[in-house]
Design a protein around this motif. Structure first.
Motif, PDB file in Angstrom:
ATOM      1  N   HIS A   1      -2.075   6.011   6.108  1.00  0.00           N
ATOM      2  CA  HIS A   1      -3.073   5.484   5.183  1.00  0.00           C
ATOM      3  C   HIS A   1      -2.731   4.071   4.717  1.00  0.00           C
ATOM      4  O   HIS A   1      -3.631   3.304   4.346  1.00  0.00           O
ATOM      5  CB  HIS A   1      -3.223   6.416   3.980  1.00  0.00           C
ATOM      6  CG  HIS A   1      -4.004   7.651   4.268  1.00  0.00           C
ATOM      7  ND1 HIS A   1      -5.374   7.643   4.411  1.00  0.00           N
ATOM      8  CD2 HIS A   1      -3.627   8.946   4.474  1.00  0.00           C
ATOM      9  CE1 HIS A   1      -5.815   8.867   4.669  1.00  0.00           C
ATOM     10  NE2 HIS A   1      -4.766   9.668   4.719  1.00  0.00           N
ATOM     11  N   SER A   2      -1.454   3.718   4.746  1.00  0.00           N
ATOM     12  CA  SER A   2      -1.035   2.388   4.317  1.00  0.00           C
ATOM     13  C   SER A   2      -1.318   1.326   5.373  1.00  0.00           C
ATOM     14  O   SER A   2      -1.717   0.209   5.046  1.00  0.00           O
ATOM     15  CB  SER A   2       0.470   2.382   3.988  1.00  0.00           C
ATOM     16  OG  SER A   2       0.774   3.292   2.967  1.00  0.00           O
TER      17      SER A   2
ATOM     18  N   ASN B   1       0.833  -1.209   0.000  1.00  0.00           N
ATOM     19  CA  ASN B   1       0.000   0.000   0.000  1.00  0.00           C
ATOM     20  C   ASN B   1       0.859   1.247   0.000  1.00  0.00           C
ATOM     21  O   ASN B   1       0.607   2.220  -0.734  1.00  0.00           O
ATOM     22  CB  ASN B   1      -0.910   0.017   1.225  1.00  0.00           C
ATOM     23  CG  ASN B   1      -2.190  -0.770   1.008  1.00  0.00           C
ATOM     24  OD1 ASN B   1      -2.419  -1.282  -0.070  1.00  0.00           O
ATOM     25  ND2 ASN B   1      -3.004  -0.871   2.036  1.00  0.00           N
ATOM     26  N   PHE B   2       1.895   1.246   0.854  1.00  0.00           N
ATOM     27  CA  PHE B   2       2.778   2.404   0.971  1.00  0.00           C
ATOM     28  C   PHE B   2       3.507   2.666  -0.345  1.00  0.00           C
ATOM     29  O   PHE B   2       3.605   3.807  -0.801  1.00  0.00           O
ATOM     30  CB  PHE B   2       3.781   2.168   2.103  1.00  0.00           C
ATOM     31  CG  PHE B   2       4.749   3.296   2.289  1.00  0.00           C
ATOM     32  CD1 PHE B   2       4.335   4.511   2.800  1.00  0.00           C
ATOM     33  CD2 PHE B   2       6.084   3.148   1.935  1.00  0.00           C
ATOM     34  CE1 PHE B   2       5.227   5.563   2.965  1.00  0.00           C
ATOM     35  CE2 PHE B   2       6.977   4.184   2.099  1.00  0.00           C
ATOM     36  CZ  PHE B   2       6.551   5.394   2.614  1.00  0.00           C
TER      37      PHE B   2
ATOM     38  N   GLN C   1       1.865   9.609  -5.588  1.00  0.00           N
ATOM     39  CA  GLN C   1       2.385  10.952  -5.310  1.00  0.00           C
ATOM     40  C   GLN C   1       3.539  11.308  -6.242  1.00  0.00           C
ATOM     41  O   GLN C   1       3.630  12.440  -6.728  1.00  0.00           O
ATOM     42  CB  GLN C   1       2.845  11.036  -3.847  1.00  0.00           C
ATOM     43  CG  GLN C   1       1.729  10.934  -2.832  1.00  0.00           C
ATOM     44  CD  GLN C   1       0.741  12.077  -2.930  1.00  0.00           C
ATOM     45  OE1 GLN C   1       1.039  13.129  -3.479  1.00  0.00           O
ATOM     46  NE2 GLN C   1      -0.461  11.872  -2.401  1.00  0.00           N
TER      47      GLN C   1
ATOM     48  N   LEU D   1       1.112   4.112  -2.838  1.00  0.00           N
ATOM     49  CA  LEU D   1       0.797   5.510  -2.511  1.00  0.00           C
ATOM     50  C   LEU D   1       1.946   6.429  -2.921  1.00  0.00           C
ATOM     51  O   LEU D   1       1.718   7.538  -3.424  1.00  0.00           O
ATOM     52  CB  LEU D   1       0.517   5.645  -1.009  1.00  0.00           C
ATOM     53  CG  LEU D   1      -0.887   5.236  -0.546  1.00  0.00           C
ATOM     54  CD1 LEU D   1      -0.951   5.230   0.980  1.00  0.00           C
ATOM     55  CD2 LEU D   1      -1.951   6.158  -1.113  1.00  0.00           C
ATOM     56  N   ILE D   2       3.186   5.971  -2.695  1.00  0.00           N
ATOM     57  CA  ILE D   2       4.352   6.740  -3.136  1.00  0.00           C
ATOM     58  C   ILE D   2       4.332   6.883  -4.664  1.00  0.00           C
ATOM     59  O   ILE D   2       4.640   7.944  -5.202  1.00  0.00           O
ATOM     60  CB  ILE D   2       5.659   6.066  -2.673  1.00  0.00           C
ATOM     61  CG1 ILE D   2       5.878   6.308  -1.182  1.00  0.00           C
ATOM     62  CG2 ILE D   2       6.854   6.594  -3.458  1.00  0.00           C
ATOM     63  CD1 ILE D   2       7.171   5.742  -0.648  1.00  0.00           C
TER      64      ILE D   2
ATOM     65  N   SER E   1       1.849  10.803   6.498  1.00  0.00           N
ATOM     66  CA  SER E   1       0.459  10.645   6.077  1.00  0.00           C
ATOM     67  C   SER E   1       0.282   9.373   5.258  1.00  0.00           C
ATOM     68  O   SER E   1      -0.690   8.619   5.448  1.00  0.00           O
ATOM     69  CB  SER E   1       0.019  11.863   5.264  1.00  0.00           C
ATOM     70  OG  SER E   1      -1.294  11.708   4.788  1.00  0.00           O
ATOM     71  N   MET E   2       1.226   9.102   4.353  1.00  0.00           N
ATOM     72  CA  MET E   2       1.138   7.900   3.527  1.00  0.00           C
ATOM     73  C   MET E   2       1.308   6.646   4.371  1.00  0.00           C
ATOM     74  O   MET E   2       0.675   5.616   4.112  1.00  0.00           O
ATOM     75  CB  MET E   2       2.180   7.952   2.410  1.00  0.00           C
ATOM     76  CG  MET E   2       1.839   8.930   1.302  1.00  0.00           C
ATOM     77  SD  MET E   2       2.913   8.780  -0.148  1.00  0.00           S
ATOM     78  CE  MET E   2       4.467   9.383   0.521  1.00  0.00           C
TER      79      MET E   2
ATOM     80  N   MET F   1       4.405  14.438   3.422  1.00  0.00           N
ATOM     81  CA  MET F   1       3.473  13.426   2.935  1.00  0.00           C
ATOM     82  C   MET F   1       3.837  12.041   3.465  1.00  0.00           C
ATOM     83  O   MET F   1       2.980  11.152   3.527  1.00  0.00           O
ATOM     84  CB  MET F   1       3.493  13.381   1.395  1.00  0.00           C
ATOM     85  CG  MET F   1       2.931  14.604   0.713  1.00  0.00           C
ATOM     86  SD  MET F   1       3.060  14.423  -1.097  1.00  0.00           S
ATOM     87  CE  MET F   1       2.515  16.049  -1.626  1.00  0.00           C
TER      88      MET F   1
ATOM     89  N   GLN G   1      -7.777   1.388  -0.672  1.00  0.00           N
ATOM     90  CA  GLN G   1      -6.982   1.383   0.553  1.00  0.00           C
ATOM     91  C   GLN G   1      -7.552   0.384   1.552  1.00  0.00           C
ATOM     92  O   GLN G   1      -6.808  -0.392   2.153  1.00  0.00           O
ATOM     93  CB  GLN G   1      -6.973   2.784   1.181  1.00  0.00           C
ATOM     94  CG  GLN G   1      -5.994   3.746   0.557  1.00  0.00           C
ATOM     95  CD  GLN G   1      -6.043   5.080   1.254  1.00  0.00           C
ATOM     96  OE1 GLN G   1      -6.891   5.917   0.980  1.00  0.00           O
ATOM     97  NE2 GLN G   1      -5.139   5.289   2.170  1.00  0.00           N
TER      98      GLN G   1
ATOM     99  N   SER H   1      -3.155   2.864  -8.526  1.00  0.00           N
ATOM    100  CA  SER H   1      -1.906   3.586  -8.808  1.00  0.00           C
ATOM    101  C   SER H   1      -1.637   3.615 -10.309  1.00  0.00           C
ATOM    102  O   SER H   1      -1.202   4.640 -10.852  1.00  0.00           O
ATOM    103  CB  SER H   1      -0.735   2.944  -8.063  1.00  0.00           C
ATOM    104  OG  SER H   1      -0.494   1.628  -8.524  1.00  0.00           O
TER     105      SER H   1
END
Length: 432
Positions: free
Chosen positions: A279-280, A21-22, A29, A25-26, A275-276, A272, A149, A158
């Protein structure tokens, strides 16, 4: 602690859904940043610097309106989806309520912008650009990031995000060639996102067998009411995190604002990271907290201390490389920007100190604690940053922003000790 972290095999680490997930998310972004960097010179060349500024100003208004559209579902949505991953009937109700609620908020935000433009004659310089930008509100409303998520399946979204940004870039190349086409820039971005999001919703419906119901008004009202505190928390957090430049604008020259803005943008990108991480990990953390407190504590400790090591490395590296980073981005060496960046470099590390507190709040769905902490922080941040900016300028503001991260850590820790003492004790003892 380092031995425990390194004892995991490299392959096993990347099998973790939270790590995946992380990473995704990266990826989202990073693709956003890269496309922004590529599109900036194309837009400036195509529509001119003045129109480019108005396009970005319109985008800033839309970003604020998107807080209303999101209405805190970015926090509550993943938790609900994670809990009911295997219950398609309940999941269908959750997805329907959230999507229709966000679309309703997008309609209200659009109405507010239309009334502001044609009824109150606001945004005079960029009224048409802003009007064409409202499609971005519906792009945000239909974005099912919260769903993927919660399901811990971030790969598809993604990829979809990258494809959406490439469509936007292609639209700029094909259609944006003159100042009068400025109004289409944000429209193209919104259309690209909305089109891809509709395809994602169709995938959720047909491939994952999630049905879309037309919620009753009572259901929508109940959903929005339940999320009201998250919405208010997001407003306070947004101002606390992003309001520094506005505070400084009351006391500083344009030159100082420019140099501070350069350093702040870099620190905001780095911020960020915590925060990521939240959320991960919190969809899985929510499930563990509901099923087994011991496993939840073990999972949260691993995630927390691993993140702390990475965050400290990032902050120290940014501090050491600040002159090089400023030189690279500004093409010249602004000494004041270097000083600002070296202070602000530690914001990501300090923000990471609060990850465990926030995950516990979210895991137990304690909206009222999120609300309290965010608004107490705002009441601290505004007067402190105003005073420090007044007496010490940009450097004072930097220390004011650092102090807000420490204060929110203190506030959240106290609230957790009051309401979640069992988890806090287990967390710091290493188990139940």
């Amino acid at each position: 602690m380092i031995e425990k972290i390194t004892s995991h095999t490299f392959t096993g680490l990347f099998k973790s859904k939270s790590i995946q997930n992380f990473i995704f998310l990266i990826t989202i972004q990073a693709s956003n940043i890269v496309i922004t960097l590529i599109s900036m010179p194309l837009l400036i060349q195509g529509i001119g610097v003045d129109q480019f500024g108005l396009v970005n100003l319109s985008l800033s208004v839309i970003i604020l309106a998107n807080i209303l559209v999101g209405f805190g579902y970015n926090l509550s949505g993943p938790r609900e989806v994670a809990i009911y991953q295997n219950d398609k009937e309940t999941l269908s109700q959750i997805v329907s309520n959230i999507v229709f609620s966000k679309v309703l908020m997008a309609l209200l935000a659009t109405l507010g912008i239309v009334v502001s433009i044609f009824g109150l004659n606001m945004f005079k310089e960029y009224q048409w650009i802003l009007l064409f930008s409202v499609l971005l509100l519906f792009s945000e409303a239909t974005l099912p990031l919260w769903f993927f998520q919660g399901m811990e399946k971030m790969k598809l979204i993604s990829i979809a995000n990258i494809f959406s940004k490439l469509l936007y870039l292609m639209g700029i190349v094909l259609f944006i060639h003159a100042p009068e086409s400025a109004k289409w820039v944000n429209f193209i971005m919104g259309a690209s996102g909305l089109g891809i999001n509709i395809l994602l919703l169709l995938y959720i419906h047909f491939m994952l067998e999630i049905r879309f119901y037309k919620p009753k008004f009572v259901q929508l009202f109940s959903s929005l009411k339940d999320n009201g505190l998250f919405f208010l928390s997001n407003i306070a957090t947004h101002i606390s995190v992003n309001g520094g430049l506005i505070v400084l604008s009351f006391f500083a020259t344009a030159e100082i604002l420019g140099m501070f803005s350069l350093a702040e943008r870099i620190s905001m990108v780095l911020r960020m990271f915590p925060s990521m991480v939240i959320h991960s990990i919190y969809p899985n953390a929510t499930k563990l907290l509901k099923e087994d407190l011991g496993q939840f504590v073990v999972f949260l400790r691993k995630a927390y201390f691993s993140t702390m090591i990475v965050a400290l490395f990032v902050s120290l590296t940014t501090f050491a490389l600040a002159p090089f980073i400023i030189q690279l981005l500004a093409k010249t060496r602004f000494e004041e920007s270097v000083i600002y960046l070296r202070i602000l470099a530690f914001i990501p590390f300090l923000a990471c100190l609060n990850i465990a507190n926030v995950v516990i709040f979210l895991g137990r769905d304690q909206k009222e604690l999120m609300f309290r902490s965010s608004w107490i922080l705002l009441l601290f941040m505004l007067p402190v940053c105003f005073l420090l900016s007044y007496y010490f300028g940009g450097i004072g503001l930097c220390y004011g922003l650092l102090s807000t991260e420490l204060v929110v850590l203190l506030i959240c820790t106290v609230l957790n000790l009051m309401k979640n003492r069992d988890i806090i004790r287990a967390f710091w003892k290493g188990g139940i």
